[in-house]
Design a protein around this motif. Structure first.
Motif, PDB file in Angstrom:
ATOM      1  N   SER A 295       0.796  -1.242   0.000  1.00  0.00           N
ATOM      2  CA  SER A 295       0.000   0.000   0.000  1.00  0.00           C
ATOM      3  C   SER A 295       0.823   1.284   0.000  1.00  0.00           C
ATOM      4  O   SER A 295       0.403   2.286   0.568  1.00  0.00           O
ATOM      5  N   LEU A 296       1.977   1.294  -0.657  1.00  0.00           N
ATOM      6  CA  LEU A 296       2.847   2.469  -0.623  1.00  0.00           C
ATOM      7  C   LEU A 296       2.715   3.263  -1.918  1.00  0.00           C
ATOM      8  O   LEU A 296       3.537   3.158  -2.826  1.00  0.00           O
ATOM      9  N   PRO A 308       6.304  13.523   3.678  1.00  0.00           N
ATOM     10  CA  PRO A 308       7.676  13.217   4.129  1.00  0.00           C
ATOM     11  C   PRO A 308       7.705  12.033   5.088  1.00  0.00           C
ATOM     12  O   PRO A 308       8.024  12.170   6.278  1.00  0.00           O
ATOM     13  N   LEU A 309       7.387  10.851   4.585  1.00  0.00           N
ATOM     14  CA  LEU A 309       7.261   9.658   5.426  1.00  0.00           C
ATOM     15  C   LEU A 309       8.343   8.621   5.168  1.00  0.00           C
ATOM     16  O   LEU A 309       8.461   7.653   5.927  1.00  0.00           O
ATOM     17  N   THR A 310       9.115   8.808   4.097  1.00  0.00           N
ATOM     18  CA  THR A 310      10.020   7.734   3.655  1.00  0.00           C
ATOM     19  C   THR A 310      11.442   8.239   3.447  1.00  0.00           C
ATOM     20  O   THR A 310      11.972   8.171   2.340  1.00  0.00           O
ATOM     21  N   SER A 448       3.929  -6.220   5.253  1.00  0.00           N
ATOM     22  CA  SER A 448       2.523  -6.179   5.673  1.00  0.00           C
ATOM     23  C   SER A 448       2.241  -5.162   6.774  1.00  0.00           C
ATOM     24  O   SER A 448       1.076  -4.930   7.111  1.00  0.00           O
ATOM     25  N   SER A 449       3.270  -4.542   7.346  1.00  0.00           N
ATOM     26  CA  SER A 449       3.019  -3.617   8.459  1.00  0.00           C
ATOM     27  C   SER A 449       2.183  -2.414   8.033  1.00  0.00           C
ATOM     28  O   SER A 449       1.421  -1.862   8.837  1.00  0.00           O
ATOM     29  N   GLU A 472      -0.213   6.772   7.880  1.00  0.00           N
ATOM     30  CA  GLU A 472       1.015   7.547   7.708  1.00  0.00           C
ATOM     31  C   GLU A 472       2.125   7.048   8.633  1.00  0.00           C
ATOM     32  O   GLU A 472       3.277   6.904   8.221  1.00  0.00           O
ATOM     33  N   ASN A 473       1.783   6.756   9.878  1.00  0.00           N
ATOM     34  CA  ASN A 473       2.795   6.246  10.810  1.00  0.00           C
ATOM     35  C   ASN A 473       3.261   4.850  10.414  1.00  0.00           C
ATOM     36  O   ASN A 473       4.446   4.521  10.544  1.00  0.00           O
ATOM     37  N   ALA A 474       2.330   4.034   9.933  1.00  0.00           N
ATOM     38  CA  ALA A 474       2.714   2.689   9.492  1.00  0.00           C
ATOM     39  C   ALA A 474       3.647   2.763   8.283  1.00  0.00           C
ATOM     40  O   ALA A 474       4.612   1.996   8.183  1.00  0.00           O
ATOM     41  N   ALA A 475       3.368   3.683   7.347  1.00  0.00           N
ATOM     42  CA  ALA A 475       4.255   3.859   6.190  1.00  0.00           C
ATOM     43  C   ALA A 475       5.630   4.314   6.642  1.00  0.00           C
ATOM     44  O   ALA A 475       6.662   3.872   6.114  1.00  0.00           O
ATOM     45  N   LYS A 476       5.661   5.182   7.648  1.00  0.00           N
ATOM     46  CA  LYS A 476       6.941   5.672   8.160  1.00  0.00           C
ATOM     47  C   LYS A 476       7.718   4.543   8.843  1.00  0.00           C
ATOM     48  O   LYS A 476       8.942   4.415   8.672  1.00  0.00           O
ATOM     49  N   TYR A 477       7.005   3.712   9.620  1.00  0.00           N
ATOM     50  CA  TYR A 477       7.677   2.562  10.242  1.00  0.00           C
ATOM     51  C   TYR A 477       8.196   1.579   9.200  1.00  0.00           C
ATOM     52  O   TYR A 477       9.320   1.074   9.304  1.00  0.00           O
ATOM     53  N   SER A 478       7.381   1.303   8.184  1.00  0.00           N
ATOM     54  CA  SER A 478       7.802   0.374   7.140  1.00  0.00           C
ATOM     55  C   SER A 478       9.073   0.867   6.458  1.00  0.00           C
ATOM     56  O   SER A 478       9.970   0.079   6.134  1.00  0.00           O
ATOM     57  N   ASP A 479       9.162   2.177   6.250  1.00  0.00           N
ATOM     58  CA  ASP A 479      10.371   2.759   5.664  1.00  0.00           C
ATOM     59  C   ASP A 479      11.557   2.614   6.605  1.00  0.00           C
ATOM     60  O   ASP A 479      12.684   2.358   6.167  1.00  0.00           O
ATOM     61  N   TYR A 480      11.314   2.773   7.904  1.00  0.00           N
ATOM     62  CA  TYR A 480      12.381   2.570   8.893  1.00  0.00           C
ATOM     63  C   TYR A 480      12.941   1.145   8.793  1.00  0.00           C
ATOM     64  O   TYR A 480      14.158   0.929   8.776  1.00  0.00           O
TER      65      TYR A 480
END
Length: 649
Positions: A295-296, A308-310, A448-449, A472-480
């Motif tokens: 879902s990105l 600015p999430l990634t 899947s996060s 948005e937070n999940a996308a940021k975590y996935s990028d982390y």
């Protein structure tokens, strides 16, 4: 003893007895089939799995069969006129169920000898040709016909007599107990039919364990196998029905012309898109790793003009080969998997990952690379049976399933399974092991996060917004998690020998008042690895172009049915395009952002897409563009229906 049991079970005695009779019949059949195929069962160490999984399938099947008569029996069974009428109906139900179970199991050995699987969609499709089929059976299967007829007569007569004993002398509950009994019966049958507390009910992918399709089928029963295939057939929407007819030869001609291939590269008339592709890189073949991001959409990627999430992906885009105009083919994960793993163009039907005819002998990167000595694997933090992935992958070249049950001591487990950090730890572990063995590998790693309900561990990121569990937070975590993996991979033994790509399966949501919301199909796609040179590529690109490009970068000369472009080549700008399936609407966009959209049973419409405003404005386009777009809209359905997208033997 039987009379005592009959008194205890009351009106449910006929249902429970029928359940256990069918259960015994199905397991006797499964035992006979397994002994017949004993060498293959032993080769995959499948004895225990086949029978334990088979028990789950049988319970689920019989729960579906008996839930309605069980519920109605609780209300209607009595010694009055209504009860006597219901008992006749119940006896007919029991006899029909017994006959169907028996007949399908008796038909199974002959079907296996012909097709090496249990009865499936072919069993139904042949019924539309009764004259031809009966002629074939009469000339070559007289003994089987005789056995089937005799067994059917015995089953019907014996079942009718048995059912008479089952409904005779029942004890009936008082009226106030009947609703409670019915509720309990329905609850038990629903639990039995689902056979899981997971997101999806029991399906063949849930119990698939082998790359040998017949071994997975032995764990089924033939009634379930057939009815599941019929259910899948209902999902096979035909583009010709929706978008109109076109001559087959004209479709093939236009599809070939739409590719970047020369006429000399096409190698088959039977498979019209089968073509020889020479890899750009001609050194030692490299590993291929697809990091498929859940879902990105591009609107979540800062370097592509999004939020600015990634930061890690943004940095990677600057140092690798980034496709800045990459468009997904659909809005579901299985559609993205279909595109990046098979190169198949989208259709109004469900993805081939979930359709019946594509569960075996369908072209994928895995079956192409497996033949070249690659270890092929799928790594996923969730359960790989979800969306039928496991069944599709095992049937089409993947030999290794590393999913949540194989993860040891995950750091964090959410609703969808292990976190992306755990996923990448597993991937790194697998890649390091295969690198030590000096064995080339192809791996699809699926995150899947970044999926509702957006579970991820604490103390990893500074939240973009509140509450914590947002997209948005999940996308940021996935990028982390992705950044952590890339830093580790750069120091690994496999880095220099591997072509990686980060690509999204689809955007998080596709919505709006447009026939096809094109801005919600734009996704990131970045190729990187040891020898990949930095490049900002602004050419229009589709997900189906990814696999031909990866094979070329990895040094794999191939003969495949893919129609996507090898983007390592200089592609004629007039042939650049993106194709997008939005429910039943199909959009074809060319390099000038001119768009043709097909809707079910309506004339085509044409537009210009403004990437800055994301607006679609009506615009006439050439007839040639409309015809080419329509051919591509129809090609997937034509190829699927006629088995034109199979791997080279």
């Amino acid at each position: 003893m039987l009379n005592s049991l009959k008194r205890r079970l009351g009106v449910l005695y006929p249902i429970v007895t029928t359940f256990f009779i069918c259960l015994i019949l199905l397991n006797i059949s499964r035992l006979g089939l397994s002994l017949w195929q004993a060498d293959r069962v032993t080769d995959v160490s499948g004895w225990g799995t086949i029978f334990l999984s088979g028990l789950r399938i049988d319970i689920a099947s019989l729960s579906y069969l008996l839930i309605l008569p069980a519920m109605l029996t609780c209300f209607l069974s009595n010694d009055g006129l209504v009860g006597r009428i219901w008992h006749v109906i119940l006896r007919l139900w029991i006899v029909t169920g017994l006959w169907f179970v028996m007949y399908m199991e008796l038909a199974t050995p002959s079907f296996i000898m012909e097709y090496d699987v249990r009865p499936n969609r072919l069993f139904v499709e042949y019924l539309i040709y009764p004259k031809e089929v009966f002629g074939m059976l009469w000339s070559g299967y007289k003994l089987e016909l005789f056995i089937g007829m005799v067994a059917s007569i015995i089953t019907v007569l014996g079942g009718w007599k048995l059912s008479g004993h089952l409904v005779k002398g029942l004890t009936f509950p008082r009226w106030y107990w009947r609703p409670i009994l019915a509720l309990c019966v329905v609850a038990v049958c629903v639990m039995g039919a689902r056979s899981t507390l997971g997101h999806r009910p029991m399906n063949p992918a849930m119990i698939a364990f082998s790359s040998d399709p017949l071994m997975n089928d032995l764990a089924l029963n033939s009634s379930y196998s057939l009815l599941f295939a019929v259910k899948q057939m209902k999902s096979e929407d035909d583009a010709f029905k929706y978008y109109g007819k076109m001559d087959t030869q004209q479709i093939i001609k236009l599809i070939r012309e739409s590719t970047s291939l020369s006429p000399e590269q096409f190698t088959s008339n039977e498979q019209p898109t089968l073509a020889m592709r020479k890899a750009t890189y001609q050194g030692k073949p490299k590993n291929i790793v697809i990091l498929l991001q859940e879902s990105l959409g591009a609107r979540y990627v800062g370097a592509l003009g999004g939020l600015p999430l990634t930061p890690n992906l943004d940095a990677l885009i600057q140092e690798a080969w980034s496709f800045n105009r990459m468009y997904a083919t659909g809005t579901r994960s299985v559609r993205g998997i279909e595109a990046v793993v098979t190169g198949f163009s989208p259709t109004p039907a469900r993805s081939v990952v979930k359709l019946g005819k594509s569960q075996t002998n369908f072209f994928t990167a895995a079956n192409a690379l497996k033949k070249k000595g690659y270890h092929t694997q799928f790594i996923y933090g969730g359960e790989s049976y979800f969306d039928n992935m496991k069944s599709f992958f095992l049937g089409n070249g993947f030999v290794d399933m590393q999913d949540f049950p194989t993860f040891s001591n995950p750091k964090f487990v959410g609703s969808w399974g292990a976190s992306d950090e755990d996923l990448y730890d597993k991937a790194d572990e697998q890649f390091a092991m295969l690198s030590k063995q000096d064995k080339p590998f192809f791996s699809l790693v699926f995150t899947s996060s970044n999926h509702s309900p957006f579970d991820y561990p604490d103390n990893r990121i500074t939240a973009y917004n509140t509450p914590k569990q947002t997209r948005e937070n999940a996308a940021k975590y996935s990028d982390y998690a992705l950044g952590t993996f890339i830093n580790k991979a750069k120091k690994s033994s496999y880095w220099k020998d591997t072509i990686f790509v980060v690509i999204a399966d689809h955007d998080s949501r596709a919505y709006g008042n447009q026939l096809v919301p094109i801005d919600h199909f734009r996704i990131p796609a970045v190729i990187f690895g040891g020898d990949v040179k930095p490049r900002q590529d602004d050419r229009l690109t589709s997900q189906i172009d990814l696999l031909p490009t990866l094979l070329s970068l990895a040094g794999i000369d191939s003969v495949t049915p893919m129609i996507g472009h090898d983007m390592t080549q200089n592609i004629d700008p007039s042939k650049l395009r993106a194709m997008m399936q939005f429910y039943k609407n199909f959009a074809w966009m060319d390099n000038n952002n001119d768009v043709v959209i097909f809707q079910p049973e309506k004339p085509e419409s044409s537009y210009h897409y403004d990437a800055n405003t994301t607006n679609l404005t009506s615009k006439p386009v050439s007839k040639d563009m409309v015809i080419k777009a329509k051919a591509n809209a129809l090609w997937g359905s034509l190829a699927y229906k006629n088995n034109l997208y199979t791997p080279v033997n």
